[in-house]
Design a protein around this motif. Structure first.
Motif, PDB file in Angstrom:
ATOM      1  N   ASP A 369      -6.744  -5.024   9.149  1.00 52.44           N
ATOM      2  CA  ASP A 369      -7.944  -5.840   9.339  1.00 52.44           C
ATOM      3  C   ASP A 369      -7.730  -7.261   8.827  1.00 52.44           C
ATOM      4  OD1 ASP A 369      -9.147  -3.606  10.359  1.00 52.44           O
ATOM      5  OD2 ASP A 369     -10.189  -3.073   8.500  1.00 52.44           O
ATOM      6  N   PHE A 370      -6.817  -7.435   7.877  1.00 50.10           N
ATOM      7  CA  PHE A 370      -6.552  -8.759   7.303  1.00 50.10           C
ATOM      8  C   PHE A 370      -5.774  -9.651   8.256  1.00 50.10           C
ATOM      9  CE2 PHE A 370      -2.726  -6.352   6.405  1.00 50.10           C
ATOM     10  CZ  PHE A 370      -1.707  -7.268   6.610  1.00 50.10           C
ATOM     11  N   GLY A 371      -5.133  -9.056   9.250  1.00 48.48           N
ATOM     12  CA  GLY A 371      -4.262  -9.790  10.145  1.00 48.48           C
ATOM     13  C   GLY A 371      -2.876  -9.174  10.150  1.00 48.48           C
ATOM     14  N   SER A 372      -1.863  -9.978   9.950  1.00 45.18           N
ATOM     15  CA  SER A 372      -0.494  -9.471   9.906  1.00 45.18           C
ATOM     16  C   SER A 372       0.260 -10.125   8.756  1.00 45.18           C
ATOM     17  CB  SER A 372       0.227  -9.732  11.236  1.00 45.18           C
ATOM     18  OG  SER A 372       0.261 -11.122  11.515  1.00 45.18           O
ATOM     19  N   GLY A 373       1.377  -9.512   8.400  1.00 44.40           N
ATOM     20  CA  GLY A 373       2.174 -10.038   7.297  1.00 44.40           C
ATOM     21  C   GLY A 373       3.463  -9.254   7.124  1.00 44.40           C
ATOM     22  N   THR A 374       4.151  -9.513   6.025  1.00 44.18           N
ATOM     23  CA  THR A 374       5.431  -8.870   5.730  1.00 44.18           C
ATOM     24  C   THR A 374       5.379  -8.249   4.343  1.00 44.18           C
ATOM     25  OG1 THR A 374       6.573 -10.556   7.059  1.00 44.18           O
ATOM     26  CG2 THR A 374       7.926  -9.201   5.592  1.00 44.18           C
ATOM     27  N   VAL A 375       5.820  -7.005   4.244  1.00 46.55           N
ATOM     28  CA  VAL A 375       5.890  -6.318   2.952  1.00 46.55           C
ATOM     29  C   VAL A 375       7.345  -6.252   2.500  1.00 46.55           C
ATOM     30  CG1 VAL A 375       5.576  -4.146   1.701  1.00 46.55           C
ATOM     31  CG2 VAL A 375       3.805  -4.935   3.289  1.00 46.55           C
ATOM     32  N   PHE A 376       7.609  -6.757   1.307  1.00 44.99           N
ATOM     33  CA  PHE A 376       8.932  -6.684   0.702  1.00 44.99           C
ATOM     34  C   PHE A 376       8.904  -5.604  -0.362  1.00 44.99           C
ATOM     35  CE2 PHE A 376       8.411 -10.899   2.383  1.00 44.99           C
ATOM     36  CZ  PHE A 376       9.612 -11.125   3.045  1.00 44.99           C
ATOM     37  N   LYS A 377       9.924  -4.748  -0.340  1.00 49.94           N
ATOM     38  CA  LYS A 377       9.879  -3.558  -1.189  1.00 49.94           C
ATOM     39  C   LYS A 377      11.109  -3.444  -2.094  1.00 49.94           C
ATOM     40  CE  LYS A 377       9.589  -0.802   2.323  1.00 49.94           C
ATOM     41  NZ  LYS A 377       9.489   0.423   3.122  1.00 49.94           N
ATOM     42  N   THR A 386       0.934 -12.333   3.553  1.00 50.35           N
ATOM     43  CA  THR A 386       0.234 -12.367   4.829  1.00 50.35           C
ATOM     44  C   THR A 386       0.552 -13.649   5.587  1.00 50.35           C
ATOM     45  OG1 THR A 386      -1.756 -13.459   3.984  1.00 50.35           O
ATOM     46  CG2 THR A 386      -1.637 -11.060   3.751  1.00 50.35           C
ATOM     47  N   ASP A 387       0.275 -13.620   6.887  1.00 52.62           N
ATOM     48  CA  ASP A 387       0.571 -14.791   7.701  1.00 52.62           C
ATOM     49  C   ASP A 387      -0.352 -15.964   7.406  1.00 52.62           C
ATOM     50  OD1 ASP A 387       2.639 -13.464   8.881  1.00 52.62           O
ATOM     51  OD2 ASP A 387       1.600 -13.021  10.766  1.00 52.62           O
ATOM     52  N   ASP A 388      -1.451 -15.705   6.683  1.00 50.60           N
ATOM     53  CA  ASP A 388      -2.311 -16.831   6.298  1.00 50.60           C
ATOM     54  C   ASP A 388      -2.043 -17.286   4.868  1.00 50.60           C
ATOM     55  OD1 ASP A 388      -3.404 -14.735   4.934  1.00 50.60           O
ATOM     56  OD2 ASP A 388      -5.440 -14.978   5.690  1.00 50.60           O
ATOM     57  N   GLY A 389      -0.872 -16.863   4.306  1.00 54.64           N
ATOM     58  CA  GLY A 389      -0.412 -17.431   3.046  1.00 54.64           C
ATOM     59  C   GLY A 389      -0.851 -16.733   1.780  1.00 54.64           C
ATOM     60  N   LYS A 390      -1.456 -15.552   1.878  1.00 57.14           N
ATOM     61  CA  LYS A 390      -1.881 -14.837   0.673  1.00 57.14           C
ATOM     62  C   LYS A 390      -0.807 -13.847   0.233  1.00 57.14           C
ATOM     63  CE  LYS A 390      -6.865 -15.212   1.501  1.00 57.14           C
ATOM     64  NZ  LYS A 390      -6.742 -16.042   2.711  1.00 57.14           N
ATOM     65  N   VAL A 391      -0.721 -13.641  -1.073  1.00 55.59           N
ATOM     66  CA  VAL A 391       0.261 -12.725  -1.645  1.00 55.59           C
ATOM     67  C   VAL A 391      -0.467 -11.627  -2.415  1.00 55.59           C
ATOM     68  CG1 VAL A 391       2.164 -12.472  -3.292  1.00 55.59           C
ATOM     69  CG2 VAL A 391       2.047 -14.492  -1.835  1.00 55.59           C
ATOM     70  N   TYR A 392      -0.042 -10.375  -2.191  1.00 53.45           N
ATOM     71  CA  TYR A 392      -0.543  -9.218  -2.926  1.00 53.45           C
ATOM     72  C   TYR A 392       0.679  -8.492  -3.491  1.00 53.45           C
ATOM     73  CZ  TYR A 392      -4.788 -10.092  -0.224  1.00 53.45           C
ATOM     74  OH  TYR A 392      -5.897 -10.673   0.347  1.00 53.45           O
ATOM     75  N   ALA A 393       0.713  -8.276  -4.800  1.00 50.85           N
ATOM     76  CA  ALA A 393       1.912  -7.693  -5.406  1.00 50.85           C
ATOM     77  C   ALA A 393       1.557  -6.750  -6.548  1.00 50.85           C
ATOM     78  CB  ALA A 393       2.833  -8.800  -5.923  1.00 50.85           C
ATOM     79  N   GLY A 394       2.348  -5.710  -6.696  1.00 49.86           N
ATOM     80  CA  GLY A 394       2.142  -4.791  -7.807  1.00 49.86           C
ATOM     81  C   GLY A 394       3.064  -3.588  -7.712  1.00 49.86           C
ATOM     82  N   ALA A 395       2.982  -2.732  -8.699  1.00 53.01           N
ATOM     83  CA  ALA A 395       3.753  -1.482  -8.713  1.00 53.01           C
ATOM     84  C   ALA A 395       2.964  -0.423  -7.963  1.00 53.01           C
ATOM     85  CB  ALA A 395       4.036  -1.059 -10.148  1.00 53.01           C
ATOM     86  N   VAL A 396       2.696  -0.726  -6.691  1.00 53.07           N
ATOM     87  CA  VAL A 396       1.911   0.152  -5.827  1.00 53.07           C
ATOM     88  C   VAL A 396       2.615   0.285  -4.484  1.00 53.07           C
ATOM     89  CG1 VAL A 396      -0.277  -0.440  -6.946  1.00 53.07           C
ATOM     90  CG2 VAL A 396       0.491  -1.765  -4.966  1.00 53.07           C
ATOM     91  N   THR A 397       2.158   1.262  -3.676  1.00 51.67           N
ATOM     92  CA  THR A 397       2.776   1.515  -2.387  1.00 51.67           C
ATOM     93  C   THR A 397       2.406   0.455  -1.359  1.00 51.67           C
ATOM     94  OG1 THR A 397       0.915   2.865  -1.644  1.00 51.67           O
ATOM     95  CG2 THR A 397       2.698   3.996  -2.843  1.00 51.67           C
ATOM     96  N   LYS A 398       3.147   0.460  -0.249  1.00 53.15           N
ATOM     97  CA  LYS A 398       2.853  -0.461   0.847  1.00 53.15           C
ATOM     98  C   LYS A 398       1.438  -0.241   1.369  1.00 53.15           C
ATOM     99  CE  LYS A 398       4.710   0.356   4.901  1.00 53.15           C
ATOM    100  NZ  LYS A 398       5.705   0.424   6.003  1.00 53.15           N
ATOM    101  N   ASP A 399       1.039   1.014   1.520  1.00 53.34           N
ATOM    102  CA  ASP A 399      -0.301   1.311   2.026  1.00 53.34           C
ATOM    103  C   ASP A 399      -1.378   0.756   1.099  1.00 53.34           C
ATOM    104  OD1 ASP A 399       0.792   2.592   4.185  1.00 53.34           O
ATOM    105  OD2 ASP A 399       0.526   4.622   3.388  1.00 53.34           O
ATOM    106  N   ALA A 400      -1.131   0.816  -0.212  1.00 57.32           N
ATOM    107  CA  ALA A 400      -2.104   0.290  -1.172  1.00 57.32           C
ATOM    108  C   ALA A 400      -2.253  -1.220  -1.037  1.00 57.32           C
ATOM    109  CB  ALA A 400      -1.698   0.656  -2.596  1.00 57.32           C
ATOM    110  N   LEU A 401      -1.148  -1.917  -0.750  1.00 57.80           N
ATOM    111  CA  LEU A 401      -1.198  -3.367  -0.563  1.00 57.80           C
ATOM    112  C   LEU A 401      -1.996  -3.732   0.695  1.00 57.80           C
ATOM    113  CD1 LEU A 401       2.470  -4.382  -1.454  1.00 57.80           C
ATOM    114  CD2 LEU A 401       0.443  -4.694  -2.863  1.00 57.80           C
TER     115      LEU A 401
END
Length: 409
Positions: A369-377, A386-401
């Motif tokens: 729903d946020f759009g699209s982006g790239t997950v680095f693991k 995300t493609d609109d420049g936001k970063v989400y990071a933590g010791a959590v799974t890709k699905d959680a991000l």
């Protein structure tokens, strides 16, 4: 706050004040250049050395945490082995160069004009591979750490008001000063922002102890010839990449001897940090003496001993240090997020294989729903850009991000 889960039936009233001091979240990380640096403060732990299970008096989890907190070891020396396996691709040493470049602050060599002996860049090497350290401490004003390399050695010495870094390979010296009362009793490294010993890592892990955490005492072990209890810290929440943290605590002194973090995905430990030899005898005074070798290039710090803070591994209380950073979620599922202001995300399709395209080749493309982006693991720390420049990071799974990004849209 709810009581710590324990196989020893810890009650809600026990150690409330002690645990309150550790509530500050230290579990989230921010991948400024995506990965790597974050790992140094978030995980460790190898399987404990199988040298027998000593018969020790029973102790509760709360009592063992208190034993660590009140440990007053000020004099010690030993050898520490660190093994880190984040599951990063083999970049032929490029990742080390990137980390050193990110870590470099003023006068650190990041601009090509600093010192190879600056600890803010040199000690970032500990976030990957295998390393052997020699450590020594004599009270709050004298500590020494030596990183042993192939045919070379890097030493960091704190003696009174002087902090010296020496790189034998380049024959360069870095010097800064710090008030004597800023020393840290019992710590193995003169740079407080670079965790290097089991105690350093244990202090970070115990900050995460709250009602989302299970803490138990599971048997005993021997580490570096010392009898120890095994303290196991585990998330109670789903979605964390952390499986368990195991701390081997010296039964006599309360000093953590080994710290291990295993991922929820299973397999080998992400990082193995432990003493292979330890002594609590007073080190020789000459251990902390340092005079720049003849012909060495000496660089004086412009900002005193606080210069390494510009390049410390990401983690800890970043919310107050990185403008615009917020933390969403709770407990082990905490996620750090901020807006880079860079629209379009990584230029993964850029001609000529630019840095964006290079990094993008290691990421997973995701949509929501946020759009699209790239997950680095990695095996522990994941980050969504995300493609609109936001970063989400933590010791959590890709699905959680992805779920967090969807909720924040």
């Amino acid at each position: 706050m709810a009581p710590i889960d324990s196989d020893d039936n810890t009650t809600a009233g026990e150690g409330e004040e002690l645990r309150a001091g550790r509530r500050k979240a230290a579990r989230y990380v921010v991948p400024v250049a995506v990965m790597g640096v974050a790992a140094a403060t978030i995980g460790l732990v190898p399987a404990l050395a199988d040298s027998g299970d000593p018969d020790l008096p029973k102790i509760t989890a709360q009592q063992l945490i208190e034993k660590i907190a009140t440990s007053d070891v000020e004099q010690m020396s030993g050898t520490v082995r660190i093994n880190t396996d984040l599951g990063l691709p083999d970049l032929g040493g490029l990742e080390s160069g990137l980390l050193s470049g990110m870590s470099a602050g003023p006068g650190s060599g990041g601009d090509g004009e600093g010192s190879a002996a600056d600890p803010s860049a040199k000690l970032t090497e500990l976030v990957s591979g295998s390393h052997t350290l020699r450590v020594a401490a004599d009270g709050p004003d004298r500590q020494k750490l030596s990183l042993l390399e192939n045919a070379a050695e890097y030493s960091l010495v704190h003696n009174g008001e002087d902090v010296w870094g020496y790189d034998s390979k380049s024959n360069e010296v870095y010097h800064s000063t710090a008030p004597a009362d800023e020393g840290r009793p019992g710590r193995g490294t003169p740079d407080k922002d670079v965790p290097a010993t089991p105690k350093d890592f244990a202090e970070q892990a115990l900050k995460a102890v709250d009602d989302t955490t299970s803490v138990t005492v599971r048997g005993t072990a021997q580490v570096a010839g010392r009898d120890a209890y095994r303290l196991v810290v585990e998330p109670k929440q789903d979605g964390s990449t952390v499986g368990a943290i195991t701390v081997a605590v010296d039964a006599e002194t309360g000093l953590p001897l080994k710290f291990t973090l295993t991922p929820a995905s299973g397999g080998a430990a992400v990082v193995d940090v432990g003493f292979t030899q330890v002594s609590f005898a007073k080190p020789e005074a000459s251990t902390f003496d340092f005079t720049p070798p003849e012909g060495a290039k000496v660089t004086e710090s412009d900002t005193g001993a606080k210069a390494p803070e510009h390049g410390r591994p990401a983690g800890g209380d970043l919310a107050g240090e990185l403008e615009g950073l917020t933390v969403i979620g709770e407990g082990w599922n905490s996620i750090a997020t901020f807006d880079t202001g860079a629209r379009g995300g990584l230029p993964t399709g850029s001609p000529g294989g630019g840095l964006g395209g290079f990094l993008g080749s290691f990421g997973d493309q995701v949509k929501g729903d946020f759009g699209s982006g790239t997950v680095f693991k990695t095996r522990l720390v994941n980050a969504l850009i995300t493609d609109d420049g936001k970063v989400y990071a933590g010791a959590v799974t890709k699905d959680a991000l992805v779920k967090a990004a969807d909720a924040a849209r």
